[in-house]
Design an enzyme around this catalytic site. Structure first.
Site, PDB file in Angstrom:
ATOM      1  N   ASP A  89      35.746  58.154  34.996  1.00 31.97           N
ATOM      2  CA  ASP A  89      34.835  57.103  35.469  1.00 31.97           C
ATOM      3  C   ASP A  89      33.391  57.487  35.172  1.00 31.97           C
ATOM      4  OD1 ASP A  89      33.869  54.775  36.513  1.00 31.97           O
ATOM      5  OD2 ASP A  89      34.466  55.162  38.576  1.00 31.97           O
TER       6      ASP A  89
ATOM      7  N   HIS B 250      40.837  47.741  39.603  1.00 27.53           N
ATOM      8  CA  HIS B 250      39.854  48.413  40.474  1.00 27.53           C
ATOM      9  C   HIS B 250      40.165  47.903  41.879  1.00 27.53           C
ATOM     10  CE1 HIS B 250      35.504  49.401  41.667  1.00 27.53           C
ATOM     11  NE2 HIS B 250      35.903  48.614  42.640  1.00 27.53           N
TER      12      HIS B 250
ATOM     13  N   LEU C 128      30.351  53.291  28.641  1.00 29.90           N
ATOM     14  CA  LEU C 128      29.465  53.739  27.554  1.00 29.90           C
ATOM     15  C   LEU C 128      28.185  52.906  27.490  1.00 29.90           C
ATOM     16  CD1 LEU C 128      32.114  54.544  24.794  1.00 29.90           C
ATOM     17  CD2 LEU C 128      31.064  56.086  26.460  1.00 29.90           C
TER      18      LEU C 128
END
Lengths: 314, 427
Positions: B304, B178, B62
């Site tokens: 994502d 990740h 965001l």
């Protein structure tokens, strides 16, 4: 529809032949006492060099001036460009000044394609990242065609391209051009310096191919590759892939030795090139002017070769 | 304002059936056939539409705090609501990093102010995402953080990661990795294969992802910890997770809409909108990721969502940042590209990610009386194309221009409020 020269594959075999034929006319112009013609009078060529390359820039500037084009040069380091302005902003600003062709050298693969999206001018790729260097490939083809007297094509000509293929825009473009003209290309390189996937046959043993080639094309070995564990040492590189006196002695008399420059003397070129019978390295540089004139004329010229006939009476 | 949704097809973990849904005071008041309006409520005709639990996105950027020129929590929340999401997990790679209670509280509070969906802040595994010191897991867990990740980078140090799994196991939190061994991807801009060889671009080998998937699965086996694997992109990764699940390990996984729909061939355009991390891969990888979603190896679809200002994408590939928008197109991509029943798609968008995010008490709930009213109402058949200028996101980096999508959200109900009506955000 604006025409551009971005890659050898987009140019195609017919396009290569067209440029090489035009280059013959340009070579004739360059032999004149006053090597200048008005063919591109009123046209503006902008050299946009985001990566340092004095040799290529001078070659393009000379080519444009001999055709009477106006030139401007924009040399900028990529780092300063990144500080705010996007590449697109830069291009659009310069294009607004009135440019007929951009000659672009950029350290990033694909930058000339992006440029083409943002301008109506012609774009000439003067080298992008690891990807393509079509005018180098064209001057190489012109050099081989002239030296071997092979106007019809290169069927049966055996070429070994030796060195760092993976990081080389020259290898990608020049091998593509050789193959389009019918030559057989072999990559000679350790696995670490080959692209992950390639169509050309490859070997890591230069000595195995040395006796069966017509063209030996040496690539520049960047010294920093050693630090990336791509080769153990430059000394070992020279031992396995360099043109040493012993290998030079084994080369057939007819074999052309080529290099895109700048050479690493003592690394890939471990002999004095002046002593090589088939050395055409300085011819490559000289032919670069004629070929780049041909490219600019092909993109911006009237299409009529008669505009090359008259000289300029200053 | 109370609501009555008429004539919809209800779809949740209980299956599919026709029905009307009455919403009052933030909850589902009644579900049944032919419910009558009482005149005081707003009536929505959902003929031909599906009424499902609202979607939960485990993976959004965001950009607030730090890169508000690309997205804010408000604009990102609006994009989420338009995509049918009633909860999103906000990745911690902000400036400053979400590695302490103050920043996490700020993000959650900004989400409350926007009031378009639940914004669930994730926190980083390591302080400043620098990969050297663990973030204060306990304090952050007490502050309501469930998902921890250094997303944007993998935690490279295997010892540090072992400690993270061990320390986290007492706290009911999830380590989300990740998976990228950075030494194998130095300078990489696209998938390593035939296409990158031709284009002269540095490659990102599948192995770089699979090595870390393997490492973290084995760390879970060793420590008894719990892992969630972010944005899996390769056939090898899917197979590793499939075997880990067969072994009964506490491993969950997500995949993105772009990794089930777009291949590395798109990079031939040299358009940086297609640069994303992990990179777009091959047809075979796409087939494997789709199969993983179909058989449940991959639990969730997560976008994502990664907004970037246009100027940063109008750069050569190696200088442009990776990432693409996803929130407003996720459902349309999923229906267009997954050959599975609609309930499997909604499961991967709603109740399965809700459980991973630890919000299964209020999101991804069945459409039943008494449940919190967080719902998506969508047309599963409509074909449409995205128009970048009409996106609610502050950025425009969608890769789906000119690509037909199937299925689009019409209405979103969050906390009993109609936050999206007829495809338009109401705040």
């Amino acid at each position: 529809m604006t025409r551009s020269l971005l890659s050898i594959s987009e140019l195609g075999e017919a396009g290569i032949r067209r440029i090489l034929d035009l280059a013959d006319h340009m070579a004739e112009v360059n032999r004149r006492p006053n090597p200048k013609v008005p063919a591109l009078r009123g046209k503006t060529v902008c050299n946009l060099f985001f990566e340092d390359s004095t040799r290529t820039r001078l070659s393009f500037e000379t080519a444009a001036k001999r055709l009477s084009a106006d030139t401007m040069t924009f040399a900028v380091s990529q780092s300063s460009l990144n500080k705010g302005e996007s590449l697109r902003d830069t291009i659009e600003t310069i294009a607004a000044m009135g440019v007929d062709a951009f000659v672009i050298r950029h350290g990033s693969s694909g930058a000339p394609w992006q440029l083409g999206q943002w301008t109506d001018a012609s774009v000439v790729n003067a080298g992008d990242g690891w990807h393509a260097h079509p005018t180098q490939a064209l001057l190489d083809m012109y050099t081989v065609r002239t030296a071997l007297h092979r106007r019809e094509g290169f069927d049966g000509v055996r070429v070994a391209i030796v060195g760092d293929i993976k990081h080389s825009r020259v290898a990608r473009s020049t091998s593509a051009a050789f193959r389009l003209l019918g030559a057989d290309v072999t990559f000679v390189s350790p696995r670490t310096l080959l692209p992950p996937v390639h169509d050309e046959p490859s070997t890591a043993r230069l000595d195995d191919v040395l006796g069966d080639i017509d063209v030996l094309y040496l690539l520049r070995m960047q010294r920093e590759r050693m630090n990336e564990a791509l080769v153990p040492s430059l000394r070992e590189y020279t031992m396995r892939f360099g043109l040493t006196p012993a290998r030079a002695a084994r080369l057939g008399e007819h074999v052309l030795v080529m290099h895109p420059g700048p050479m690493n003397r003592g690394v890939e070129m471990a002999v004095d090139p002046a002593e090589l019978r088939g050395n055409v390295i300085t011819k490559q540089v000289a032919n670069g002017i004629s070929v780049r004139m041909a490219v600019l004329f092909d993109l911006l010229g009237s299409g009529s070769e008669s505009s090359l006939a008259g000289g300029i009476d200053a | 304002m109370n609501l009555l949704i008429k004539n919809g097809r209800l779809l949740d973990q209980d299956g599919t059936r026709a029905g009307d849904v009455r919403i009052a005071d933030g909850r589902i008041a009644d579900v049944g056939e032919s419910l009558e309006g009482d005149g005081a409520e707003q009536v929505i005709d959902a003929t031909g539409l599906v009424v499902s639990p609202g979607f939960v996105d485990l993976h959004v950027h965001l950009r607030e705090p730090g890169k508000e020129e690309a997205e804010t929590i408000e604009t990102g929340s609006r994009a989420a609501a338009l995509g049918g999401f009633t909860a999103v997990v906000a990745m911690p790679n902000t400036e400053p990093t979400q590695d302490c209670v103050e920043v996490v509280d700020f993000v959650r509070e900004q989400g409350r102010r926007a009031a378009l969906c639940d914004v669930l802040p994730a926190a980083s595994i390591t302080v400043g995402r620098a990969g050297t010191q663990l973030s204060p897991f306990g304090e952050l867990a007490d502050a309501g953080v469930r998902i921890f990740t250094d997303d944007g980078a993998g935690v490279q140090d295997p010892l540090l990661m072992r400690r993270a799994y061990e320390y986290a196991s007492d706290l009911g939190i999830v380590m989300a990795q990740h998976c990228e061994v950075a030494r194998l991807t130095d300078g990489a801009v696209m998938h390593e294969g035939a296409c990158c060889s031709h284009l002269g671009l540095p490659g990102w080998p599948s192995l770089a992802e699979e090595l870390m998937v393997h490492r973290d699965i084995e760390l879970v086996r060793l420590t008894g910890g719990r892992a969630h694997l972010l944005h899996l992109s390769t056939a090898g990764s899917v197979e590793l997770v499939r075997r880990a699940k067969a072994d009964g390990l506490a491993v969950t996984a997500e995949a993105t809409p772009h990794h089930i729909s777009l291949t590395d061939e798109l990079l031939r355009s040299y358009d940086a909108v297609y640069k994303v991390n992990p990179p777009l891969r091959t047809r075979d990888d796409i087939a494997a990721v789709r199969a993983g979603l179909a058989d449940g190896t991959i639990d969730a679809l997560a976008t994502d969502h990664a907004p970037h200002e246009s100027a940063t994408k109008e750069q050569p590939l190696d200088s442009a940042p990776p990432g693409m928008l996803g929130l407003e197109t996720a459902l349309g991509v999923a229906i267009a590209h997954l050959d599975v029943e609609l309930d499997a798609i909604v499961a991967a968008l709603s109740w399965k990610p809700a459980a991973i995010a630890g919000v299964e008490d209020r999101h991804g709930r069945p459409v039943r009386a008494g449940e919190p009213a967080n719902l998506a109402v969508f047309d599963p058949a409509v074909e449409w194309e995205v128009v970048p200028a009409e996106l609610a996101s502050k950025s425009r980096n969608t890769p789906y221009v000119g690509i037909a999508l199937t299925g689009r959200v019409r209405h979103t109900i969050f906390g009993g409020e109609l936050v999206v009506k007829d495809g338009t955000a109401r705040r």
